[in-house]
Write an enzyme that holds these catalytic residues in place. Structure first.
Site, PDB file in Angstrom:
ATOM      1  N   CYS A  19       0.829  -1.215   0.000  1.00 48.93           N
ATOM      2  CA  CYS A  19       0.000   0.000   0.000  1.00 48.93           C
ATOM      3  C   CYS A  19       0.861   1.262   0.000  1.00 48.93           C
ATOM      4  O   CYS A  19       0.403   2.325  -0.420  1.00 48.93           O
ATOM      5  CB  CYS A  19      -0.941  -0.003   1.199  1.00 48.93           C
ATOM      6  SG  CYS A  19      -0.095  -0.106   2.793  1.00 48.93           S
ATOM      7  N   ASN A  20       2.107   1.138   0.467  1.00 50.15           N
ATOM      8  CA  ASN A  20       2.975   2.324   0.584  1.00 50.15           C
ATOM      9  C   ASN A  20       4.047   2.429  -0.486  1.00 50.15           C
ATOM     10  O   ASN A  20       4.722   3.451  -0.584  1.00 50.15           O
ATOM     11  CB  ASN A  20       3.660   2.341   1.956  1.00 50.15           C
ATOM     12  CG  ASN A  20       2.724   2.778   3.065  1.00 50.15           C
ATOM     13  OD1 ASN A  20       1.795   3.547   2.812  1.00 50.15           O
ATOM     14  ND2 ASN A  20       2.936   2.269   4.254  1.00 50.15           N
ATOM     15  N   ARG A  21       4.212   1.386  -1.307  1.00 51.66           N
ATOM     16  CA  ARG A  21       5.289   1.436  -2.302  1.00 51.66           C
ATOM     17  C   ARG A  21       5.034   0.480  -3.455  1.00 51.66           C
ATOM     18  O   ARG A  21       4.340  -0.527  -3.310  1.00 51.66           O
ATOM     19  CB  ARG A  21       6.628   1.128  -1.655  1.00 51.66           C
ATOM     20  CG  ARG A  21       6.774  -0.278  -1.149  1.00 51.66           C
ATOM     21  CD  ARG A  21       8.078  -0.463  -0.363  1.00 51.66           C
ATOM     22  NE  ARG A  21       8.055   0.245   0.908  1.00 51.66           N
ATOM     23  CZ  ARG A  21       8.799   1.323   1.173  1.00 51.66           C
ATOM     24  NH1 ARG A  21       9.643   1.790   0.279  1.00 51.66           N
ATOM     25  NH2 ARG A  21       8.731   1.915   2.340  1.00 51.66           N
TER      26      ARG A  21
ATOM     27  N   SER B   7       9.847   2.909   6.413  1.00 47.77           N
ATOM     28  CA  SER B   7       8.395   2.782   6.570  1.00 47.77           C
ATOM     29  C   SER B   7       7.764   4.051   7.117  1.00 47.77           C
ATOM     30  O   SER B   7       8.449   4.888   7.708  1.00 47.77           O
ATOM     31  CB  SER B   7       8.062   1.609   7.505  1.00 47.77           C
ATOM     32  OG  SER B   7       8.497   0.386   6.959  1.00 47.77           O
TER      33      SER B   7
ATOM     34  N   GLN C 217       5.485  -5.245   9.502  1.00 47.63           N
ATOM     35  CA  GLN C 217       4.729  -5.836   8.392  1.00 47.63           C
ATOM     36  C   GLN C 217       5.549  -5.901   7.098  1.00 47.63           C
ATOM     37  O   GLN C 217       5.434  -6.844   6.326  1.00 47.63           O
ATOM     38  CB  GLN C 217       3.445  -5.041   8.147  1.00 47.63           C
ATOM     39  CG  GLN C 217       2.544  -5.690   7.101  1.00 47.63           C
ATOM     40  CD  GLN C 217       1.270  -4.894   6.862  1.00 47.63           C
ATOM     41  OE1 GLN C 217       1.119  -3.774   7.338  1.00 47.63           O
ATOM     42  NE2 GLN C 217       0.344  -5.472   6.121  1.00 47.63           N
TER      43      GLN C 217
END
Length: 544
Positions: A147-149, A206, A213
């Site tokens: 979701c972040n990368r 992160s 995670q």
């Protein structure tokens, strides 16, 4: 200024940088006409594709050499255009040796609207690797999509060609224009790419520093990609080493300990205050099922809470929570039962958007006495619990300011641990780069032997030609074996110094140094023909 000359030009006029005149005067006696072409140039600034950090960018400036002496012009005129093109291509390929790179977008560089379009479902990851490795200049690949990368790690035959092909592929599968991807992407090569993945795996890159995670997600890449053609030695080795780094950083620095969000700090603080520090023995209520309430519930479940009452204005959100967390008993109660639920609870978390107090001192005083001191963990802004409730002997209230102190202290502690983690990562990067370099000794051995064999075969052919054609097969064989024996004896020493043999007592650094020395002495760098053959093979496969 620019000068252009050719073997059929009698004259060339030199003009200022912005204008160039080329005169072609034919040497043929059949024609004496003069052809002139005027070309105008304007400086062009092009944004670079790579940068050290998301906030940095630069410009590429292309310059032409202004002056050539008569000797260089004379030498260049003796070469054909094709030879010049080949030489230029060879130089470019030699400079851009096969290496690891990452083409990516993350929450640091791209908004969620872009990232969500580029996201690749887990089921499609093997096909994505296959498609990437089908590109002309990509040998190996792996995709880290969260979701972040969205990051693509690849071994490319050419850096800038590889970047171009990967960027165009990302645009094709996502529908995001190439220009938008380039605006938000970051590029890292070789050691920097290795360090980046190690930092990602360790949780240093992160949104929440040190979160765990991402390590599971890196592990999942290896699990899904294992056995897929293209997830080969270098990229597979890189990801497996990244998993080792992530584990080592967490073990040696304990960077994941300590809550760094308000919701997790609330659950952790309550756990510290309850008997035996366990949610098994206490009754828990959560007031509010919005975004913050859901986070509290997730952290409660992570801490072992198996049953809780959720008070909310509507049951719809609570039903969704029940569906998501099927292994936990979540009981819904409407707001009309708020005081009754609080009376039957030992720990009450309040996380609503209410602008009025939900629990005043008088209301709390009327609640039935709990077996332990009742805790109100109020993370709402405005507050849901009156601050003077703490004056009651049977009750203790913690608000968001109390939790922020815990969070900030934990953040500072994690930053200190992140510095320790960087030292570990630096060691691991050196170790991985040495391992990666050691892989190059095998092709060096092959190239050195091939180099020696070409010389041997050529010299033997010359020798036989000088001796005439009346040499017997027996003598030819003897000469052949003699030449092979000489080559083998000469190569024995260098070959031994390129092999990783523990009995010889040579370190990996020494072997790498020997490899580089032999490459320099004998000119054994990757040949253009080898790269051309790889690309030609890939192009032929893509056309089938």
């Amino acid at each position: 200024m620019v000068v252009i000359s050719s073997h059929f030009a009698n004259s060339a006029a030199v003009l200022p940088d912005s204008t160039m005149m080329i005169n072609f005067n034919s040497n043929s006696t059949a024609s004496s006409s003069l052809a002139s072409v005027r070309l105008s140039f304007k400086p062009v600034t092009v944004p670079t594709l790579s940068f050290d950090s998301p906030s940095r960018c630069g410009n590429i400036r292309c310059e032409a050499q202004s002056d050539f002496d008569s000797r260089s012009v004379s030498n260049s005129s003796s070469l054909s255009a094709l030879e010049l093109l080949k030489t230029s291509a060879a130089e470019r390929y030699t400079r851009e040796k096969s290496g690891i790179m990452v083409v990516g977008l993350s929450f640091h560089t791209a908004p969620v609207e872009i990232r969500e379009k580029l996201s690749i479902p887990e089921a499609d990851l093997p096909q994505a690797i296959t498609d990437l490795c089908a590109l002309n200049h990509i040998e190996e690949a792996a995709v880290l999509s969260t979701c972040n990368r969205m990051e693509i790690y690849a071994v490319a035959l050419s850096q800038h060609r590889g970047v171009k092909e990967i960027t165009e592929w990302m645009s094709k599968v996502s529908g995001v224009p190439v220009s938008d991807i380039r605006r938000h992407q970051f590029l890292l090569y070789e050691k920097d790419a290795t360090q980046h993945l190690f930092e990602v795996s360790a949780g240093l890159d992160s949104l929440v520093l040190g979160e765990g995670q991402i390590l599971s997600q890196v592990k999942h890449v290896v699990k899904v990609a294992q056995g897929v053609p293209g997830f080969d030695r270098k990229i597979s080795g890189l990801f497996k080493h990244a998993i080792t780094v992530g584990k080592r950083v967490r073990t040696e620095t304990n960077i994941s300990s300590g809550s760094v969000s308000v919701s997790s700090a609330a659950v952790e603080l309550a756990q510290m205050k309850i008997p035996e520090n366990s949610y098994d023995s206490v009754r828990v209520s959560v007031v509010g099922a919005g975004k913050m309430g859901k986070l509290v519930i997730k952290h409660l479940i992570a801490k072992g809470c198996k049953k809780m009452v959720v008070v909310n204005r509507s049951e719809e959100r609570v039903s969704a929570l029940r569906e998501e967390f099927k292994d936990v008993e979540i009981v819904y109660q409407p707001f009309s039962e708020l005081m009754s639920c609080a009376s039957n609870s030992d720990v009450v978390f309040t996380c609503t958007a209410s602008e009025t107090l939900l629990f005043s001192k008088d209301q709390v005083q009327k609640l039935s006495k709990a077996p332990i001191q009742r805790l109100f963990i109020d993370i709402s802004v405005p507050r849901n619990v009156e601050s003077c409730v703490s004056a009651l002997e049977t009750t203790r209230v913690y608000n968001v300011d109390d939790l922020k102190e815990v969070v900030e202290a934990n953040k500072k502690d994690r930053l200190r641990k992140a510095e320790e983690a960087q030292l570990i990562i630096s060691d691991e990067v050196r170790e991985f780069e040495a391992w990666k370099d050691s892989l190059e000794t095998v092709p060096t051995i092959k190239k050195l032997r091939a180099y020696a064999e070409r010389i041997r075969a050529s010299e033997m052919e010359k020798c036989l030609a000088k001796m005439g054609g009346d040499i017997s097969k027996k003598n030819q064989k003897a000469i052949h074996e003699l030449s092979k024996g000489i080559v083998n004896r000469l190569l024995h020493g260098p070959m031994q110094h390129l092999r990783c043999d523990e009995t010889e007592g040579r370190s990996l650094d020494e072997i790498i140094e020997n490899m580089h020395a032999l490459n320099r002495i004998f000119g054994l760098e990757m040949e253009i023909s080898i790269l051309e053959e790889k690309i030609r093979s890939k192009m032929e496969k893509s056309q089938i």
